[in-house]
Design an enzyme around this catalytic site. Structure first.
Site, mmCIF file in Angstrom:
data_model
loop_
_atom_site.group_PDB
_atom_site.id
_atom_site.type_symbol
_atom_site.label_atom_id
_atom_site.label_comp_id
_atom_site.label_asym_id
_atom_site.label_seq_id
_atom_site.Cartn_x
_atom_site.Cartn_y
_atom_site.Cartn_z
ATOM 1 N N ASN A 13 0.839 -1.179 0.013
ATOM 2 C CA ASN A 13 0.154 -0.039 0.181
ATOM 3 C C ASN A 13 1.003 1.235 0.007
ATOM 4 O OD1 ASN A 13 -1.840 1.937 0.447
ATOM 5 N ND2 ASN A 13 -2.224 1.344 2.547
ATOM 6 N N TRP A 14 1.121 1.874 -1.282
ATOM 7 C CA TRP A 14 2.047 3.011 -1.357
ATOM 8 C C TRP A 14 1.438 4.186 -0.704
ATOM 9 C CZ3 TRP A 14 4.841 2.824 -6.784
ATOM 10 C CH2 TRP A 14 5.780 1.719 -6.634
ATOM 11 N N LYS A 15 0.172 4.396 -0.404
ATOM 12 C CA LYS A 15 -0.515 5.529 0.225
ATOM 13 C C LYS A 15 0.021 6.613 -0.770
ATOM 14 C CE LYS A 15 0.243 3.453 4.572
ATOM 15 N NZ LYS A 15 0.331 3.819 6.100
ATOM 16 N N GLU A 101 -6.660 4.844 7.625
ATOM 17 C CA GLU A 101 -6.518 6.329 7.218
ATOM 18 C C GLU A 101 -7.501 6.856 6.783
ATOM 19 O OE1 GLU A 101 -2.767 5.755 5.346
ATOM 20 O OE2 GLU A 101 -1.994 4.983 7.303
ATOM 21 N N GLY A 177 2.084 2.078 10.465
ATOM 22 C CA GLY A 177 3.211 3.132 10.435
ATOM 23 C C GLY A 177 4.017 3.671 11.697
ATOM 24 N N SER A 217 3.105 -2.495 10.146
ATOM 25 C CA SER A 217 4.574 -2.327 10.452
ATOM 26 C C SER A 217 5.132 -3.868 9.988
ATOM 27 C CB SER A 217 5.053 -2.229 11.615
ATOM 28 O OG SER A 217 4.572 -0.877 11.986
ATOM 29 N N GLY A 238 2.687 -1.283 4.294
ATOM 30 C CA GLY A 238 2.877 0.183 4.018
ATOM 31 C C GLY A 238 4.298 0.407 3.742
ATOM 32 N N GLY A 239 4.898 0.883 4.803
ATOM 33 C CA GLY A 239 6.532 1.424 4.572
ATOM 34 C C GLY A 239 7.342 0.360 3.954
HETATM 35 C C1 PEP Z 1 -0.691 0.112 5.839
HETATM 36 O O1 PEP Z 1 -0.829 1.124 5.411
HETATM 37 O O2 PEP Z 1 -1.869 -0.523 5.787
HETATM 38 C C2 PEP Z 1 0.123 -0.457 6.753
HETATM 39 C C3 PEP Z 1 0.319 -1.691 7.262
HETATM 40 O O3 PEP Z 1 1.486 0.286 6.776
HETATM 41 P P1 PEP Z 1 2.764 -0.006 7.681
HETATM 42 O O4 PEP Z 1 3.248 -1.265 7.126
HETATM 43 O O5 PEP Z 1 3.444 1.014 7.122
HETATM 44 O O6 PEP Z 1 2.391 -0.155 9.157
#
Ligand code: PEP
Length: 257
Positions: A13-15, A101, A177, A217, A238-239
């Site tokens: 998920n690049w957001k 989010e 995140g 995470s 995400g990250g």
């Molecule tokens: C997400 O945005 O769905 C997510 C899990 O982010 P991260 O991996 O950065 O916690």
């Protein structure tokens, strides 16, 4: 993971990060680092405007493109929105709905998530339905009660045939995140609980076939342990999905038996 009954999905998920022009070099680096033969679906969910570039560059590498959100409406005067039909038309195979989010910054609730999931299903796009508790809810021992409610509401009116195209992502809000990951035991407990909720509604077979992802995470270091849990069928990342080498390591972890 339990590949006998359901598919493993590794979804990034690049957001609101990256540019369309960065997709091609990203995919080239990912391709150079990830296993050529894979036992999982690999998806990168990107802003709607970047989906066509992801479809184009991802094709050779067998990386599917996904959206990050969609409108619950079919079409019409909804300035700024992107419909499920539009995502499908440019080649999106998946789309995230109900990300925390969106819930936090755009006031989205479970009924809306349900409408969005239905809109996607009507256009052949697989919804990745996000659920998960806040830290306060976890500390008040309300996690399973709240997540069960979210799952039931998000799946309301979706029949067993359509359920086969749905993916559930368990994402504890406190882990997104933050660098704070749920332990493998915590994540498995809730993913198993989600499957039990689905079993109660649809029966054993459909529940056994639903892919349930963990998100929060997940990274190159902790992915293998999380993915080794029987009810965790992949990750929403995400990250770490912004770094091709790290994302490739997670994909490799999903290739293990
Ligand atoms: C997400 O945005 O769905 C997510 C899990 O982010 P991260 O991996 O950065 O916690």
């Amino acid at each position: 993971m339990n590949r006998k009954y359901r598919k493993t999905v590794i979804a990034g998920n690049w957001k609101m990060n990256m540019l369309a022009s960065e997709i091609k070099p990203f995919i080239e680096e990912l391709k150079a680092n990830m296993p050529a033969k894979r036992a999982c679906d690999v998806v990168l969910c990107v802003p709607g405007v970047m989906v066509p570039a992801m479809v184009k560059s991802g094709k050779d590498a067998k990386v599917a493109a996904g959206g990050e959100d969609c409108s619950c409406f079919e079409k019409g005067a909804y300035t700024g929105e992107v419909s499920a039909a539009q995502l499908a038309d440019v080649g999106a195979k998946y789309c995230v709905v109900g990300h925390s989010e969106r819930r936090q910054y755009h006031g989205e609730d479970d009924m809306l998530v349900n409408a969005k999931a239905k809109a996607l299903l009507a256009h052949g796009v697989n919804p990745i339905i996000c659920v998960g508790e806040s830290l306060e809810q976890r500390e008040a021992d309300l996690t399973m009660e709240y997540v069960a409610y979210q799952v039931k509401t998000a799946l309301s009116g979706i029949d067993a045939t359509a359920l086969r195209h749905c993916v559930i992502a368990y994402e504890p809000i406190w882990a997104i995140g933050t660098g704070k990951t749920a332990t493998a035991e915590q994540a498995e407990e809730v993913c198993e609980g989600i499957r039990a909720v689905i079993r109660k509604i649809y029966g054993a077979r459909p529940a056994r076939a639903v892919s349930i992802l963990y998100g929060g995470s997940m990274n190159a270091k902790n992915a293998a342990e999380l993915l080794a849990q029987p009810d965790i069928d992949g990750g929403l990342i995400g990250g770490a999905s912004l770094k091709p080498a790290d994302f490739a390591t997670i994909i490799a972890a999903a290739n293990q038996e």
